[in-house]
Scaffold this motif. Structure first.
Motif, PDB file in Angstrom:
ATOM      1  N   PRO A   1      19.019  -7.210  -9.734  1.00 10.71           N
ATOM      2  CA  PRO A   1      18.799  -8.116  -8.608  1.00 10.71           C
ATOM      3  C   PRO A   1      17.411  -7.881  -8.006  1.00 10.71           C
ATOM      4  O   PRO A   1      16.871  -6.771  -8.075  1.00 10.71           O
ATOM      5  CB  PRO A   1      19.910  -7.729  -7.617  1.00 10.71           C
ATOM      6  CG  PRO A   1      20.958  -7.080  -8.452  1.00 10.71           C
ATOM      7  CD  PRO A   1      20.232  -6.383  -9.562  1.00 10.71           C
ATOM      8  N   ASN A   2      16.843  -8.916  -7.412  1.00  7.28           N
ATOM      9  CA  ASN A   2      15.454  -8.855  -6.952  1.00  7.28           C
ATOM     10  C   ASN A   2      15.164  -7.652  -6.059  1.00  7.28           C
ATOM     11  O   ASN A   2      14.182  -6.926  -6.266  1.00  7.28           O
ATOM     12  CB  ASN A   2      15.086 -10.137  -6.212  1.00  7.28           C
ATOM     13  CG  ASN A   2      15.151 -11.368  -7.088  1.00  7.28           C
ATOM     14  OD1 ASN A   2      15.444 -12.452  -6.610  1.00  7.28           O
ATOM     15  ND2 ASN A   2      14.878 -11.230  -8.386  1.00  7.28           N
ATOM     16  N   LYS A   3      15.982  -7.431  -5.045  1.00  2.00           N
ATOM     17  CA  LYS A   3      15.731  -6.336  -4.117  1.00  2.00           C
ATOM     18  C   LYS A   3      15.823  -4.987  -4.818  1.00  2.00           C
ATOM     19  O   LYS A   3      14.973  -4.103  -4.612  1.00  2.00           O
ATOM     20  CB  LYS A   3      16.728  -6.388  -2.958  1.00  2.00           C
ATOM     21  CG  LYS A   3      16.492  -5.307  -1.905  1.00  2.00           C
ATOM     22  CD  LYS A   3      17.454  -5.457  -0.724  1.00  2.00           C
ATOM     23  CE  LYS A   3      17.197  -4.371   0.313  1.00  2.00           C
ATOM     24  NZ  LYS A   3      18.106  -4.511   1.491  1.00  2.00           N
ATOM     25  N   THR A   4      16.817  -4.831  -5.669  1.00  3.95           N
ATOM     26  CA  THR A   4      16.985  -3.580  -6.410  1.00  3.95           C
ATOM     27  C   THR A   4      15.797  -3.356  -7.346  1.00  3.95           C
ATOM     28  O   THR A   4      15.294  -2.222  -7.487  1.00  3.95           O
ATOM     29  CB  THR A   4      18.296  -3.602  -7.220  1.00  3.95           C
ATOM     30  OG1 THR A   4      19.383  -3.912  -6.350  1.00  3.95           O
ATOM     31  CG2 THR A   4      18.543  -2.268  -7.894  1.00  3.95           C
ATOM     32  N   PHE A   5      15.361  -4.426  -7.988  1.00  4.05           N
ATOM     33  CA  PHE A   5      14.208  -4.345  -8.888  1.00  4.05           C
ATOM     34  C   PHE A   5      12.975  -3.865  -8.127  1.00  4.05           C
ATOM     35  O   PHE A   5      12.266  -2.949  -8.570  1.00  4.05           O
ATOM     36  CB  PHE A   5      13.938  -5.712  -9.515  1.00  4.05           C
ATOM     37  CG  PHE A   5      12.783  -5.738 -10.485  1.00  4.05           C
ATOM     38  CD1 PHE A   5      12.977  -5.448 -11.824  1.00  4.05           C
ATOM     39  CD2 PHE A   5      11.498  -6.061 -10.058  1.00  4.05           C
ATOM     40  CE1 PHE A   5      11.915  -5.478 -12.727  1.00  4.05           C
ATOM     41  CE2 PHE A   5      10.434  -6.106 -10.945  1.00  4.05           C
ATOM     42  CZ  PHE A   5      10.648  -5.808 -12.280  1.00  4.05           C
ATOM     43  N   ARG A   6      12.702  -4.487  -6.977  1.00  2.00           N
ATOM     44  CA  ARG A   6      11.526  -4.099  -6.190  1.00  2.00           C
ATOM     45  C   ARG A   6      11.585  -2.634  -5.805  1.00  2.00           C
ATOM     46  O   ARG A   6      10.587  -1.902  -5.925  1.00  2.00           O
ATOM     47  CB  ARG A   6      11.435  -4.963  -4.924  1.00  2.00           C
ATOM     48  CG  ARG A   6      10.668  -6.246  -5.097  1.00  2.00           C
ATOM     49  CD  ARG A   6      10.383  -6.919  -3.760  1.00  2.00           C
ATOM     50  NE  ARG A   6      11.602  -7.435  -3.136  1.00  2.00           N
ATOM     51  CZ  ARG A   6      12.090  -8.649  -3.369  1.00  2.00           C
ATOM     52  NH1 ARG A   6      11.485  -9.461  -4.224  1.00  2.00           N
ATOM     53  NH2 ARG A   6      13.197  -9.053  -2.772  1.00  2.00           N
ATOM     54  N   GLN A   7      12.735  -2.201  -5.323  1.00  2.00           N
ATOM     55  CA  GLN A   7      12.872  -0.811  -4.873  1.00  2.00           C
ATOM     56  C   GLN A   7      12.673   0.168  -6.031  1.00  2.00           C
ATOM     57  O   GLN A   7      11.961   1.170  -5.890  1.00  2.00           O
ATOM     58  CB  GLN A   7      14.256  -0.603  -4.236  1.00  2.00           C
ATOM     59  CG  GLN A   7      14.424  -1.332  -2.917  1.00  2.00           C
ATOM     60  CD  GLN A   7      15.850  -1.279  -2.396  1.00  2.00           C
ATOM     61  OE1 GLN A   7      16.807  -1.100  -3.165  1.00  2.00           O
ATOM     62  NE2 GLN A   7      16.014  -1.443  -1.086  1.00  2.00           N
ATOM     63  N   LYS A   8      13.288  -0.136  -7.160  1.00  2.00           N
ATOM     64  CA  LYS A   8      13.186   0.770  -8.304  1.00  2.00           C
ATOM     65  C   LYS A   8      11.764   0.828  -8.848  1.00  2.00           C
ATOM     66  O   LYS A   8      11.238   1.911  -9.133  1.00  2.00           O
ATOM     67  CB  LYS A   8      14.152   0.338  -9.406  1.00  2.00           C
ATOM     68  CG  LYS A   8      14.090   1.253 -10.636  1.00  2.00           C
ATOM     69  CD  LYS A   8      15.173   0.963 -11.647  1.00  2.00           C
ATOM     70  CE  LYS A   8      15.103   1.958 -12.791  1.00  2.00           C
ATOM     71  NZ  LYS A   8      16.207   1.773 -13.775  1.00  2.00           N
ATOM     72  N   VAL A   9      11.136  -0.340  -8.982  1.00  2.00           N
ATOM     73  CA  VAL A   9       9.795  -0.395  -9.558  1.00  2.00           C
ATOM     74  C   VAL A   9       8.784   0.304  -8.650  1.00  2.00           C
ATOM     75  O   VAL A   9       7.941   1.087  -9.112  1.00  2.00           O
ATOM     76  CB  VAL A   9       9.388  -1.860  -9.820  1.00  2.00           C
ATOM     77  CG1 VAL A   9       7.888  -1.970 -10.084  1.00  2.00           C
ATOM     78  CG2 VAL A   9      10.174  -2.412 -11.006  1.00  2.00           C
ATOM     79  N   ARG A  10       8.862   0.048  -7.356  1.00  2.00           N
ATOM     80  CA  ARG A  10       7.906   0.678  -6.447  1.00  2.00           C
ATOM     81  C   ARG A  10       8.079   2.199  -6.428  1.00  2.00           C
ATOM     82  O   ARG A  10       7.094   2.947  -6.384  1.00  2.00           O
ATOM     83  CB  ARG A  10       8.036   0.089  -5.043  1.00  2.00           C
ATOM     84  CG  ARG A  10       7.554  -1.347  -4.958  1.00  2.00           C
ATOM     85  CD  ARG A  10       7.768  -1.969  -3.602  1.00  2.00           C
ATOM     86  NE  ARG A  10       6.940  -1.350  -2.570  1.00  2.00           N
ATOM     87  CZ  ARG A  10       6.942  -1.714  -1.296  1.00  2.00           C
ATOM     88  NH1 ARG A  10       7.762  -2.678  -0.887  1.00  2.00           N
ATOM     89  NH2 ARG A  10       6.154  -1.116  -0.417  1.00  2.00           N
ATOM     90  N   LYS A  11       9.302   2.665  -6.486  1.00  2.00           N
ATOM     91  CA  LYS A  11       9.565   4.103  -6.537  1.00  2.00           C
ATOM     92  C   LYS A  11       9.017   4.704  -7.823  1.00  2.00           C
ATOM     93  O   LYS A  11       8.383   5.774  -7.818  1.00  2.00           O
ATOM     94  CB  LYS A  11      11.066   4.356  -6.439  1.00  2.00           C
ATOM     95  CG  LYS A  11      11.474   5.834  -6.401  1.00  2.00           C
ATOM     96  CD  LYS A  11      12.968   5.963  -6.160  1.00  2.00           C
ATOM     97  CE  LYS A  11      13.402   7.408  -6.051  1.00  2.00           C
ATOM     98  NZ  LYS A  11      13.317   8.112  -7.345  1.00  2.00           N
TER      99      LYS A  11
ATOM    100  N   HIS B   1       0.867  -1.180   0.000  1.00  2.00           N
ATOM    101  CA  HIS B   1       0.000   0.000   0.000  1.00  2.00           C
ATOM    102  C   HIS B   1       0.903   1.229   0.000  1.00  2.00           C
ATOM    103  O   HIS B   1       1.176   1.819   1.040  1.00  2.00           O
ATOM    104  CB  HIS B   1      -0.914  -0.031   1.227  1.00  2.00           C
ATOM    105  CG  HIS B   1      -2.081   0.892   1.137  1.00  2.00           C
ATOM    106  ND1 HIS B   1      -3.049   0.976   2.107  1.00  2.00           N
ATOM    107  CD2 HIS B   1      -2.448   1.775   0.191  1.00  2.00           C
ATOM    108  CE1 HIS B   1      -3.960   1.861   1.768  1.00  2.00           C
ATOM    109  NE2 HIS B   1      -3.611   2.378   0.606  1.00  2.00           N
ATOM    110  N   ASP B   2       1.352   1.631  -1.189  1.00  2.00           N
ATOM    111  CA  ASP B   2       2.433   2.607  -1.293  1.00  2.00           C
ATOM    112  C   ASP B   2       1.976   4.065  -1.262  1.00  2.00           C
ATOM    113  O   ASP B   2       2.797   4.961  -1.087  1.00  2.00           O
ATOM    114  CB  ASP B   2       3.264   2.334  -2.546  1.00  2.00           C
ATOM    115  CG  ASP B   2       4.195   1.140  -2.353  1.00  2.00           C
ATOM    116  OD1 ASP B   2       4.433   0.761  -1.182  1.00  2.00           O
ATOM    117  OD2 ASP B   2       4.677   0.575  -3.348  1.00  2.00           O
ATOM    118  N   ILE B   3       0.697   4.320  -1.479  1.00  2.00           N
ATOM    119  CA  ILE B   3       0.110   5.643  -1.230  1.00  2.00           C
ATOM    120  C   ILE B   3      -1.176   5.392  -0.456  1.00  2.00           C
ATOM    121  O   ILE B   3      -2.061   4.684  -0.932  1.00  2.00           O
ATOM    122  CB  ILE B   3      -0.177   6.424  -2.530  1.00  2.00           C
ATOM    123  CG1 ILE B   3       1.135   6.728  -3.271  1.00  2.00           C
ATOM    124  CG2 ILE B   3      -0.923   7.725  -2.219  1.00  2.00           C
ATOM    125  CD1 ILE B   3       0.935   7.437  -4.612  1.00  2.00           C
TER     126      ILE B   3
END
Length: 303
Positions: free
Chosen positions: A238-248, A16-18
């Motif tokens: 990498p998975n963690k980097t992907f998640r962070q970038k995509v969510r941002k 729930h990012d916003i």
């Protein structure tokens, strides 16, 4: 009162990012839900599993469910999915289902009816709101929420189409929001509710000017599903980097349209209405929306 059928378990599928961001001067709250990301993909598989149950209460009315009480769940599922269009020609029903789920789970606003309940077959076309929900704000104030769902590659274009539809829905001479309220009123008596509930809901939906105890205003629930396009190199992160970038990136995509929403409300003179806006991104939207429906109709899951 009515009860919701979709609960916290559904919300557990999403980041729930916003959270209920209030826009200035336009009675609008924005929520961004993002499907859990695993292995650089959205978790469509668990979404499909959760929708197996959700479409039963979305597609079938309380009376139909009461008549089916005690029968195997498979029969309810069969009757529900038979109301869905075939996936090849189904561009919008996934958004309508997701809007229903979010209004019930996030807002705690139970449905009064959906257009799917009015269909007798998958080929029927029903004009009007995608669904109608009732939100109790306090002991005396309510929102009658009319659903509007749009799936579009671009988030802003989806917003444009939603506000255009809402503006027409309010202002057109026939099949407008006032006609829909009359339809709700006639639909209530057909539902499996007690006489006491029927009288109370009727009093809420069309309150008397002589009765100051209850106040009901009309509002809109807007669901915008949009496509998220990435660079080729992003998929190799990498998975963690992907998640962070995509969510941002998704948050930025939604936040930059706040002013656009405010302008649309002002442009169309809709300040008297409240808007509950839900945004949800997809990868390969055109393929995914059909594939989810195909899986639901086939009781399969090949994500």
């Amino acid at each position: 009162m009515l009860e919701t059928n979709i609960g916290e378990k559904f919300l557990g599928l999403f980041y729930h990012d916003i959270k209920d961001h209030e826009l200035v001067g336009c009675n609008s709250r924005v929520n961004l839900h993002v499907l859990r990301i695993a292995n650089n993909k959205f978790d469509y598989s668990n979404l499909v599993y959760e929708l197996y149950d959700s479409i039963i209460t979305y597609c079938l009315s309380p009376r139909e469910l009461e008549e089916l009480a005690g029968t195997p769940g498979g029969k309810k599922f069969f009757l529900a999915v038979n109301k869905l269009k075939e996936h090849e020609n189904n561009d919008g029903e996934l958004g309508e289902i997701l809007l229903y789920c979010l209004l019930e789970s996030h807002l705690k606003a139970p449905k009064i009816m959906t257009k799917m309940e009015l269909k007798t077959s998958s080929s029927d076309y029903v004009k009007g709101a995608d669904g109608i929900h009732l939100l109790q704000l306090n002991d005396s104030d309510f929102h009658l929420i009319f659903g509007e769902s749009k799936l579009n590659k671009k988030f802003q274009r989806g917003l444009y189409e939603a506000f255009k539809s809402i503006d027409e829905y309010i202002k057109r001479p026939k099949n407008n929001i006032n006609d829909e309220v009359l339809l709700i009123n006639s639909h209530l008596i057909k539902e499996a509710i007690t006489d006491e509930q029927y009288k109370y809901l009727k009093k809420i939906i069309i309150p008397s000017a002589q009765d100051d105890e209850l106040n009901t205003d009309r509002a809109f629930g807007i669901f915008i599903g949009f496509d998220l396009e990435l660079e080729d190199a992003d998929w190799l992160l990498p998975n963690k980097t992907f998640r962070q970038k995509v969510r941002k990136l998704i948050v930025e995509t939604v936040e930059k349209e706040y002013q656009y929403i405010e302008n649309k409300v002002k442009e169309k003179g809709l300040h008297g209405y409240t808007f509950y806006i839900f945004a949800l991104p997809f990868f390969e939207l055109d393929i995914t929306r059909k594939k989810v429906i195909e899986n639901l109709k086939g009781a399969s899951n090949d994500f």
